[in-house]
Motif scaffolding. Structure first.
Motif, PDB file in Angstrom:
ATOM      1  N   ALA A   1       0.828  -1.208   0.000  1.00 47.39           N
ATOM      2  CA  ALA A   1       0.000   0.000   0.000  1.00 47.39           C
ATOM      3  C   ALA A   1       0.863   1.259   0.000  1.00 47.39           C
ATOM      4  N   SER A   2       1.960   1.222   0.750  1.00 49.23           N
ATOM      5  CA  SER A   2       2.854   2.381   0.797  1.00 49.23           C
ATOM      6  C   SER A   2       3.553   2.622  -0.535  1.00 49.23           C
ATOM      7  N   GLN A   3       3.622   1.568  -1.371  1.00 50.08           N
ATOM      8  CA  GLN A   3       4.238   1.693  -2.687  1.00 50.08           C
ATOM      9  C   GLN A   3       3.208   1.989  -3.780  1.00 50.08           C
ATOM     10  N   GLY A   4       1.952   2.229  -3.385  1.00 46.44           N
ATOM     11  CA  GLY A   4       0.941   2.633  -4.348  1.00 46.44           C
ATOM     12  C   GLY A   4       0.093   1.509  -4.919  1.00 46.44           C
ATOM     13  N   MET A   5       0.133   0.319  -4.342  1.00 45.14           N
ATOM     14  CA  MET A   5      -0.697  -0.779  -4.837  1.00 45.14           C
ATOM     15  C   MET A   5      -2.176  -0.431  -4.664  1.00 45.14           C
ATOM     16  N   ASP A   6      -2.950  -0.558  -5.752  1.00 39.47           N
ATOM     17  CA  ASP A   6      -4.389  -0.301  -5.734  1.00 39.47           C
ATOM     18  C   ASP A   6      -5.112  -1.620  -5.479  1.00 39.47           C
ATOM     19  N   PHE A   7      -5.448  -1.886  -4.220  1.00 41.10           N
ATOM     20  CA  PHE A   7      -6.089  -3.156  -3.883  1.00 41.10           C
ATOM     21  C   PHE A   7      -7.526  -3.210  -4.388  1.00 41.10           C
ATOM     22  N   ASN A   8      -8.190  -2.071  -4.537  1.00 44.14           N
ATOM     23  CA  ASN A   8      -9.524  -2.081  -5.150  1.00 44.14           C
ATOM     24  C   ASN A   8      -9.447  -2.625  -6.570  1.00 44.14           C
ATOM     25  N   LYS A   9      -8.420  -2.231  -7.286  1.00 48.71           N
ATOM     26  CA  LYS A   9      -8.250  -2.718  -8.660  1.00 48.71           C
ATOM     27  C   LYS A   9      -7.928  -4.202  -8.666  1.00 48.71           C
ATOM     28  N   VAL A  10      -7.168  -4.667  -7.671  1.00 50.89           N
ATOM     29  CA  VAL A  10      -6.848  -6.094  -7.578  1.00 50.89           C
ATOM     30  C   VAL A  10      -8.115  -6.914  -7.412  1.00 50.89           C
ATOM     31  N   PHE A  11      -8.937  -6.568  -6.410  1.00 52.16           N
ATOM     32  CA  PHE A  11     -10.098  -7.388  -6.079  1.00 52.16           C
ATOM     33  C   PHE A  11     -11.262  -7.184  -7.048  1.00 52.16           C
ATOM     34  N   ARG A  12     -11.387  -5.982  -7.600  1.00 54.24           N
ATOM     35  CA  ARG A  12     -12.504  -5.692  -8.489  1.00 54.24           C
ATOM     36  C   ARG A  12     -12.196  -6.059  -9.940  1.00 54.24           C
ATOM     37  N   ASP A  13     -10.980  -5.775 -10.377  1.00 55.17           N
ATOM     38  CA  ASP A  13     -10.639  -5.893 -11.800  1.00 55.17           C
ATOM     39  C   ASP A  13      -9.558  -6.928 -12.087  1.00 55.17           C
ATOM     40  N   GLY A  14      -9.138  -7.677 -11.069  1.00 51.23           N
ATOM     41  CA  GLY A  14      -8.061  -8.649 -11.273  1.00 51.23           C
ATOM     42  C   GLY A  14      -8.439  -9.741 -12.263  1.00 51.23           C
ATOM     43  N   ILE A  15      -7.455 -10.229 -12.997  1.00 51.15           N
ATOM     44  CA  ILE A  15      -7.668 -11.280 -13.994  1.00 51.15           C
ATOM     45  C   ILE A  15      -7.780 -12.623 -13.279  1.00 51.15           C
ATOM     46  N   PRO A  16      -8.807 -13.417 -13.564  1.00 45.53           N
ATOM     47  CA  PRO A  16      -8.923 -14.742 -12.920  1.00 45.53           C
ATOM     48  C   PRO A  16      -7.939 -15.730 -13.528  1.00 45.53           C
ATOM     49  N   TYR A  17      -7.859 -16.895 -12.929  1.00 40.66           N
ATOM     50  CA  TYR A  17      -7.006 -17.949 -13.474  1.00 40.66           C
ATOM     51  C   TYR A  17      -7.475 -19.304 -12.970  1.00 40.66           C
ATOM     52  N   LEU A  18      -7.132 -20.335 -13.710  1.00 40.41           N
ATOM     53  CA  LEU A  18      -7.374 -21.722 -13.320  1.00 40.41           C
ATOM     54  C   LEU A  18      -6.114 -22.522 -13.621  1.00 40.41           C
ATOM     55  N   SER A  19      -5.763 -23.418 -12.733  1.00 44.52           N
ATOM     56  CA  SER A  19      -4.657 -24.331 -13.003  1.00 44.52           C
ATOM     57  C   SER A  19      -5.130 -25.374 -14.013  1.00 44.52           C
ATOM     58  N   PRO A  20      -4.228 -26.073 -14.694  1.00 44.28           N
ATOM     59  CA  PRO A  20      -4.660 -27.118 -15.636  1.00 44.28           C
ATOM     60  C   PRO A  20      -5.549 -28.171 -14.998  1.00 44.28           C
ATOM     61  N   VAL A  21      -5.273 -28.517 -13.738  1.00 49.41           N
ATOM     62  CA  VAL A  21      -6.088 -29.524 -13.051  1.00 49.41           C
ATOM     63  C   VAL A  21      -7.506 -29.004 -12.839  1.00 49.41           C
ATOM     64  N   ASP A  22      -7.639 -27.766 -12.337  1.00 46.82           N
ATOM     65  CA  ASP A  22      -8.960 -27.183 -12.112  1.00 46.82           C
ATOM     66  C   ASP A  22      -9.710 -26.992 -13.427  1.00 46.82           C
ATOM     67  N   GLU A  23      -8.991 -26.560 -14.447  1.00 48.62           N
ATOM     68  CA  GLU A  23      -9.628 -26.361 -15.744  1.00 48.62           C
ATOM     69  C   GLU A  23     -10.193 -27.674 -16.294  1.00 48.62           C
ATOM     70  N   GLN A  24      -9.411 -28.745 -16.193  1.00 44.03           N
ATOM     71  CA  GLN A  24      -9.878 -30.028 -16.714  1.00 44.03           C
ATOM     72  C   GLN A  24     -11.086 -30.539 -15.943  1.00 44.03           C
ATOM     73  N   GLN A  25     -11.088 -30.358 -14.630  1.00 40.75           N
ATOM     74  CA  GLN A  25     -12.235 -30.777 -13.828  1.00 40.75           C
ATOM     75  C   GLN A  25     -13.499 -30.030 -14.234  1.00 40.75           C
ATOM     76  N   MET A  26     -13.369 -28.734 -14.503  1.00 35.29           N
ATOM     77  CA  MET A  26     -14.542 -27.957 -14.893  1.00 35.29           C
ATOM     78  C   MET A  26     -15.001 -28.319 -16.303  1.00 35.29           C
TER      79      MET A  26
END
Length: 611
Positions: A113-138
């Protein structure tokens, strides 16, 4: 370039092009914490350090990933840098998708936070991801769902309904019969009208399930139902539209394709990591062991327990890695660089005898007019800048005027070695072979009462010269003698302690095989100082003029009497720092006693095994 889930699709082709054209790639990561396990200390073996990081670091969140692709343009004799800064957050696709739990470390969040990290942008606009294992299960779940829908043709799908129940009638409880009857009446009126759609009142998931079941049984293929989300995701409602069997099949096909597209979007950030792996390019980081662990664990496959299996996995996914912190810590740079943290390293490399290269940004990249330290994209760019300067400096040993690029033999001594933070005598994890196994006969494992402090250990080992202390917990530590030739005498004098226990490093690691015997404990681990109050008393011996615990005083007095020909030394005592992260650590510790060939500078790089 800043990338969130909103512009990810638009720029992914641009990222792919940058990776394909790059001469090398630089990466960096920012996390919500660093370590939640046992303390790291100066005598961890590579396997022990790997175990500690695997168990204590991977539950933190990867919130920002920096990627900078560097391309060398021969005609202009310059590098073109394309930095990307990705915000990441593992938002679940639906209720069947993995719902990530993660840890936060207060000091890390405060620092970001002291270095300017925008946590609102992280939680609101962050890019999702799935591991290969999770992706295959879905994907398997979707395939099963679509197969069930085909068996129950015509399709009657919903974004939130359980298709496994679509083939059977659900009994309507008495308390909900009036609600369901009113809903059926509204739908019948809608069918008889000229309206194209009907929006039902918002209701909970159970009532929606009842509506789907009863409407399907009553109206068959005359009506198509779809669950939609209200404004600001605050509620769910069902929208009804008129349909026939052909239209229902079309809608069902579109729905299945939409679900596959949503799953593809959920893979998200994993596409970038796979892109890097498939490129086969040299990947460069600064103090990158933790970055590599997170990349594998979150975007690839679960980490194995054994470090040798981890090395095999890394070699499969990232065939060529280079750590600039290790590079700066080894000859010929260690004599010229006093601090290897990224910011200080870049400042040092901007002065003589180093030469700053020409690095430009494309027109569609804003570049960096001011420093933005600890933004992952900027740190990745700075890592590449440092690498270019150090690589070109190596070229001066061969009188080489052109830039030293990946593939040069000058870089091979640094490839596939990851820096080990604060380990005294093992500077790196060797991904290409066996790790170093230094002689640690001068290192002792010491257990003592909880009341002891660093000064007690200094006084205990004072007759044998300066020491280095690596704390394990508040009742044990590793102690290393600077004067290694004093190790036998030290063990002889200290092995029979009353309230402490001193063991050789080898005996501690392999108690049943080293030195042919295992000496039993000579005291209870929780024994208090003999004065009963744990107070520090004034030592009366003229040779020791410091305040120490009474148990230490008795031991030191005996040692001094038996070793009068070994005068005590105070200079050079060191103690390991217990805190600090990869970017803030300012320790200037010796990594390894390297053997160098001073006769010919060029020969240094032809015989890296002599370092």
């Amino acid at each position: 370039m800043e990338i969130t889930r909103h512009n990810f699709k638009q720029v992914i082709d641009q990222v792919s092009e940058a990776v394909d054209e790059a001469s090398f790639l630089c990466i960096d990561g920012e996390f919500t914490g660093l370590n939640n396990g046992p303390a790291l200390h100066g005598f961890d073996t590579p396997q022990e350090r790997y175990d500690k990081l695997r168990k204590g670091s991977l539950d933190f969140l990867f919130v920002q990933f920096g990627l900078c692709a560097f391309k060398y343009e021969t005609e202009e004799s310059r590098f073109v840098a394309r930095p990307f800064n990705f915000y990441i957050f593992p938002r679940p696709l639906n209720r069947n998708a993995p719902d990530c739990r993660f840890l936060c470390q207060a000091s890390s969040l405060h620092f970001l936070a002291s270095q300017g990290m925008d946590f609102n942008k992280v939680f609101r606009d962050g890019i999702p991801y799935l591991s290969p294992v999770d992706e295959q299960q879905m994907r398997d779940t979707l395939d099963q769902k679509h197969a069930t829908q085909q068996l129950n043709s015509p399709p009657f799908t919903s974004g939130s309904s359980n298709t496994s129940d679509s083939g059977r009638t659900i009994q309507v409880p008495a308390e909900h019969k009036d609600f369901i009857q009113q809903t059926l009446t509204r739908i019948q009126s809608f069918i008889d009208s000229e309206e194209e759609t009907l929006q039902l009142e918002p209701c909970n998931a159970y009532l929606r399930k009842l509506i789907y079941s009863t409407v399907k049984n009553k109206f068959s293929s005359s009506v198509y139902l779809e669950t939609k989300v209200g404004e600001q995701n605050q509620h769910y409602f069902i929208e009804a539209s008129k349909a026939n069997e052909e239209l229902l099949k079309k809608r069902g096909k579109e729905k299945r394709q939409q679900e596959l597209d949503e799953l593809d979007d959920a893979v998200g950030m994993s596409k970038i990591i796979r892109m890097i792996c498939q490129s086969g390019k040299l990947v460069i980081g600064h103090n990158m062991l933790l970055d590599v662990l997170h990349l594998l664990h979150k975007f690839s496959y679960p980490l194995p327990q054994e470090i040798d299996e981890f090395k095999s996995l890394v070699n499969c996914l990232f065939p060529r890695l280079l750590d600039t912190k290790l590079m700066a810590s080894m000859h010929p740079f260690k004599e010229l660089v006093s601090n290897t943290t990224l910011g200080d390293l870049e400042a040092t490399l901007g002065k003589e005898p180093f030469k700053v290269p020409v690095i430009v940004f494309p027109e569609d990249f804003p570049g960096y007019k001011t420093a933005q330290e600890h933004q992952a994209g900027y740190d990745a760019y700075m890592t590449g800048r440092c690498f270019i300067i150090m690589a070109n400096y190596l070229g001066t040993f061969k009188s080489q005027s052109k830039p030293v690029l990946p593939g040069s033999a000058l870089l091979e001594p640094f490839v596939n070695k990851l820096y080990l933070m604060r380990v005294q005598d093992i500077p790196y994890v060797n991904l290409a072979g066996q790790d170093l196994k230094p002689n640690r006969d001068h290192v002792f494992h010491v257990t003592f009462p909880k009341e002891w402090k660093s000064n007690d250990l200094y006084q205990l080992f004072r007759p044998f010269g300066p020491i280095y202390i690596a704390w394990i917990d508040d009742k044990s530590a590793f102690v290393a003698l600077t004067k290694k030739d004093q190790s036998d005498l030290a063990y002889k004098m200290l092995c029979e302690g009353v309230s402490y226990r001193v063991r050789r490093y080898g005996d501690h690691k392999e108690p049943h095989t080293s030195h042919g015997r295992k000496r039993p404990l000579s005291f209870p681990e929780t024994i208090p100082p003999r004065n009963g109050e744990g107070k520090r008393l004034k030592v009366t011996s003229s040779d020791v003029g410091r305040r120490v615990s009474p148990v230490t005083q008795r031991c030191i007095t005996t040692i001094l009497e038996e070793a009068e020909d070994k005068p005590p030394t105070e200079a050079g005592e060191e103690e390991e720092e217990e805190h600090g992260d990869e970017d803030g650590d300012e320790m200037k510790e010796e990594i390894l006693e390297e053997k160098t060939n001073e006769s010919t500078q060029a020969q240094l790089f032809e015989e890296p095994e002599a370092w």
